[in-house]
Write a protein that holds these residues in place. Structure first.
Motif, PDB file in Angstrom:
ATOM      1  N   PHE A  58       0.839  -1.196   0.000  1.00 45.41           N
ATOM      2  CA  PHE A  58       0.000   0.000   0.000  1.00 45.41           C
ATOM      3  C   PHE A  58       0.874   1.245   0.000  1.00 45.41           C
ATOM      4  CE2 PHE A  58      -2.066   3.266   2.780  1.00 45.41           C
ATOM      5  CZ  PHE A  58      -2.989   3.710   1.836  1.00 45.41           C
ATOM      6  N   VAL A  59       0.615   2.157  -0.947  1.00 44.36           N
ATOM      7  CA  VAL A  59       1.433   3.361  -1.102  1.00 44.36           C
ATOM      8  C   VAL A  59       0.556   4.613  -0.989  1.00 44.36           C
ATOM      9  CG1 VAL A  59       3.026   4.622  -2.592  1.00 44.36           C
ATOM     10  CG2 VAL A  59       2.961   2.111  -2.675  1.00 44.36           C
ATOM     11  N   PRO A  60       0.701   5.421   0.076  1.00 50.66           N
ATOM     12  CA  PRO A  60      -0.013   6.696   0.166  1.00 50.66           C
ATOM     13  C   PRO A  60       0.608   7.677  -0.823  1.00 50.66           C
ATOM     14  CG  PRO A  60       0.736   5.918   2.324  1.00 50.66           C
ATOM     15  CD  PRO A  60       1.460   5.120   1.293  1.00 50.66           C
ATOM     16  N   GLY A  61      -0.214   8.294  -1.656  1.00 54.26           N
ATOM     17  CA  GLY A  61       0.301   9.170  -2.694  1.00 54.26           C
ATOM     18  C   GLY A  61      -0.108  10.620  -2.525  1.00 54.26           C
ATOM     19  N   GLU A  62      -0.191  11.320  -3.634  1.00 52.95           N
ATOM     20  CA  GLU A  62      -0.485  12.750  -3.662  1.00 52.95           C
ATOM     21  C   GLU A  62      -1.801  13.072  -2.954  1.00 52.95           C
ATOM     22  OE1 GLU A  62      -1.408  16.253  -6.988  1.00 52.95           O
ATOM     23  OE2 GLU A  62      -0.864  14.222  -7.609  1.00 52.95           O
ATOM     24  N   GLY A  63      -1.787  14.152  -2.195  1.00 58.38           N
ATOM     25  CA  GLY A  63      -2.988  14.608  -1.508  1.00 58.38           C
ATOM     26  C   GLY A  63      -3.156  14.064  -0.113  1.00 58.38           C
ATOM     27  N   ILE A  64      -2.314  13.105   0.279  1.00 58.03           N
ATOM     28  CA  ILE A  64      -2.322  12.591   1.651  1.00 58.03           C
ATOM     29  C   ILE A  64      -1.174  13.258   2.394  1.00 58.03           C
ATOM     30  CG2 ILE A  64      -2.067  10.563   3.130  1.00 58.03           C
ATOM     31  CD1 ILE A  64      -3.293   8.944   0.859  1.00 58.03           C
ATOM     32  N   GLY A  65      -1.482  13.927   3.475  1.00 59.55           N
ATOM     33  CA  GLY A  65      -0.483  14.699   4.186  1.00 59.55           C
ATOM     34  C   GLY A  65       0.569  13.851   4.874  1.00 59.55           C
ATOM     35  N   SER A  66       1.643  14.515   5.251  1.00 56.52           N
ATOM     36  CA  SER A  66       2.694  13.861   6.034  1.00 56.52           C
ATOM     37  C   SER A  66       3.156  14.826   7.117  1.00 56.52           C
ATOM     38  CB  SER A  66       3.872  13.449   5.151  1.00 56.52           C
ATOM     39  OG  SER A  66       4.441  14.585   4.529  1.00 56.52           O
ATOM     40  N   PHE A  67       3.797  14.294   8.139  1.00 55.55           N
ATOM     41  CA  PHE A  67       4.218  15.114   9.269  1.00 55.55           C
ATOM     42  C   PHE A  67       5.477  15.897   8.905  1.00 55.55           C
ATOM     43  CE2 PHE A  67       1.465  11.992  11.145  1.00 55.55           C
ATOM     44  CZ  PHE A  67       0.730  12.747  12.040  1.00 55.55           C
ATOM     45  N   ALA A  68       5.417  17.205   9.118  1.00 52.95           N
ATOM     46  CA  ALA A  68       6.513  18.087   8.731  1.00 52.95           C
ATOM     47  C   ALA A  68       7.656  18.067   9.744  1.00 52.95           C
ATOM     48  CB  ALA A  68       5.989  19.520   8.576  1.00 52.95           C
ATOM     49  N   ARG A  69       7.406  17.503  10.911  1.00 50.12           N
ATOM     50  CA  ARG A  69       8.435  17.432  11.948  1.00 50.12           C
ATOM     51  C   ARG A  69       8.145  16.246  12.857  1.00 50.12           C
ATOM     52  NH1 ARG A  69       4.850  21.382  13.238  1.00 50.12           N
ATOM     53  NH2 ARG A  69       3.755  21.137  15.221  1.00 50.12           N
ATOM     54  N   ASP A  70       9.119  15.890  13.667  1.00 52.54           N
ATOM     55  CA  ASP A  70       8.911  14.824  14.636  1.00 52.54           C
ATOM     56  C   ASP A  70       7.921  15.290  15.704  1.00 52.54           C
ATOM     57  OD1 ASP A  70      10.717  13.248  13.328  1.00 52.54           O
ATOM     58  OD2 ASP A  70      12.374  13.612  14.714  1.00 52.54           O
ATOM     59  N   THR A  71       7.018  14.394  16.114  1.00 52.06           N
ATOM     60  CA  THR A  71       6.072  14.659  17.196  1.00 52.06           C
ATOM     61  C   THR A  71       6.181  13.508  18.190  1.00 52.06           C
ATOM     62  OG1 THR A  71       4.162  13.439  16.326  1.00 52.06           O
ATOM     63  CG2 THR A  71       4.538  15.661  15.440  1.00 52.06           C
ATOM     64  N   PRO A  72       5.494  13.597  19.334  1.00 52.57           N
ATOM     65  CA  PRO A  72       5.593  12.491  20.299  1.00 52.57           C
ATOM     66  C   PRO A  72       5.179  11.136  19.742  1.00 52.57           C
ATOM     67  CG  PRO A  72       4.660  14.441  21.357  1.00 52.57           C
ATOM     68  CD  PRO A  72       4.772  14.757  19.894  1.00 52.57           C
ATOM     69  N   ARG A  73       4.325  11.110  18.708  1.00 52.91           N
ATOM     70  CA  ARG A  73       3.864   9.822  18.173  1.00 52.91           C
ATOM     71  C   ARG A  73       4.249   9.562  16.725  1.00 52.91           C
ATOM     72  NH1 ARG A  73      -1.575   9.409  17.683  1.00 52.91           N
ATOM     73  NH2 ARG A  73      -1.930  11.622  18.024  1.00 52.91           N
ATOM     74  N   HIS A  74       4.801  10.569  16.035  1.00 48.94           N
ATOM     75  CA  HIS A  74       5.072  10.411  14.611  1.00 48.94           C
ATOM     76  C   HIS A  74       6.436  10.986  14.250  1.00 48.94           C
ATOM     77  CE1 HIS A  74       0.833   9.388  14.112  1.00 48.94           C
ATOM     78  NE2 HIS A  74       0.544  10.452  14.840  1.00 48.94           N
ATOM     79  N   ARG A  75       7.082  10.341  13.287  1.00 43.89           N
ATOM     80  CA  ARG A  75       8.352  10.836  12.790  1.00 43.89           C
ATOM     81  C   ARG A  75       8.122  11.698  11.557  1.00 43.89           C
ATOM     82  NH1 ARG A  75       9.417   9.262  16.928  1.00 43.89           N
ATOM     83  NH2 ARG A  75       9.510  11.529  17.069  1.00 43.89           N
TER      84      ARG A  75
END
Length: 337
Positions: free
Chosen positions: A124-141
């Motif tokens: 499964f590949v998330p593509g265009e239009g699906i956001g991503s985290f711009a910085r490290d957070t407590p739960r996400h890289r």
């Protein structure tokens, strides 16, 4: 009559007052909610459910040619059928917001493309239009796609079901949201550090009709309850029931002010994750902290001090309200005495 999503038992008088008896079957199946006035409001489908439907349809269409409807098993355990438009590995599903009029993602198109793969399993590949985290957070890289765990599990389960049905041993599925980056600007994503698209979410797989449901039904429940615990989200609802089994746990989202007014005659408890609760206590809580979210603030060295300060200040304003703040694992982070 019981709501299979929240576990709430609808009072008999609500059922008797129902203005649309033909919709009570949807209420029993969890697809709609019944309010105290007898109005039935339809739940919508989350971005995670919509994504799962598109991905499943894309895989099924590799074998079936054309697919117009798919069944998706939601994180809350119920199965629903969603309309799709799929042909030969390309599928589209539009987000149905139900009666939640403030949903800015209503009607948003999710597009999935599936192709057989020589490698076993589903990729499964998330593509265009699906956001991503711009910085490290407590739960996400940083760089991680903004897809919640329940939503990702629903997507992967739906893909696996389609592969089993079609007999495919391997497939690659790319999911895109053509207007995702545009619509994301109308959400909280820019404030919480998610860029370039929307978040794919769905704790239950359904969207509650909050704006109407809270005023029509929930406030009446709160006023009638002899012992109530108010919570802001699904995890909070779960831990509220575990921590206070003798009380009726009621989910109020970001309507804590109205909920506390409705519960003024009792001894309410507010229980849940810190995000909405601390923002309600102090709307300016993040100012000068350098943190984008309350979750980030709680992970800092001074988070405990801030929590204790806000609980004490809140108690002076609402002396009859007990507050219990928990983390995502159910551990009590702090509570007012």
């Amino acid at each position: 009559m019981r709501d299979p999503v929240t576990g709430f038992e609808y009072p008999n008088e609500w059922v008797a007052a129902c203005r649309s008896p033909e919709l009570l079957d949807d209420v029993q199946r969890g697809l709609a909610v019944l309010t105290a006035s007898g109005l039935v409001l339809r739940r919508g489908f989350s971005t995670g459910t919509t994504a799962a439907a598109a991905c499943k349809a894309a895989v099924l269409s590799l074998a079936l040619g054309t697919v117009k409807e798919v069944e998706v098993r939601l994180p809350c355990g119920i199965a629903v059928r969603l309309p799709v438009d799929a042909c030969r590995g390309q599928a589209s599903c539009r987000k149905d917001a139900g009666d939640y009029t403030a949903d800015v993602t209503a009607g948003l198109e999710f597009v999935a493309t599936a192709a057989p793969s020589l490698n076993d399993g589903a990729h499964f590949v998330p593509g265009e239009g699906i956001g991503s985290f711009a910085r490290d957070t407590p739960r996400h890289r940083q760089g991680t796609p903004a897809i919640s765990a329940p939503a990702l599990e629903c997507i992967q389960r739906s893909i696996d079901e389609a592969m089993e049905e079609t007999g495919l041993s391997g497939a690659t599925i790319i999911l895109t949201v053509p207007r995702g980056a545009e619509v994301a600007q109308k959400t909280l994503n820019p404030k919480v550090g998610v860029h370039a698209g929307i978040s794919v979410l769905g704790t239950t797989g359904l969207v509650e009709p909050w704006d109407d449901h809270v005023t029509e039904g929930v406030l009446d429940r709160i006023a009638r309850s002899a012992a109530v615990v108010l919570t802001t989200g699904r995890l909070g609802l779960r831990y509220s029931r575990l921590l206070f089994p003798e009380r009726e746990a009621i989910l109020v989202g970001n309507h804590l002010d109205e909920a506390l007014q409705a519960a003024a005659g009792g001894d309410p408890i507010v229980c849940g994750l810190p995000g909405l609760i601390l923002r309600f206590m102090n709307p300016q809580i993040l100012e000068g902290t350098g943190c984008a979210t309350v979750e980030e603030l709680m992970a800092t060295a001074g988070g405990e001090v801030v929590l204790r300060r806000e609980l004490e200040a809140f108690r002076s304003r609402y002396p009859g309200v007990r507050v219990v703040i928990v983390d995502r694992g159910g551990r009590v982070l702090g509570e007012s005495p």
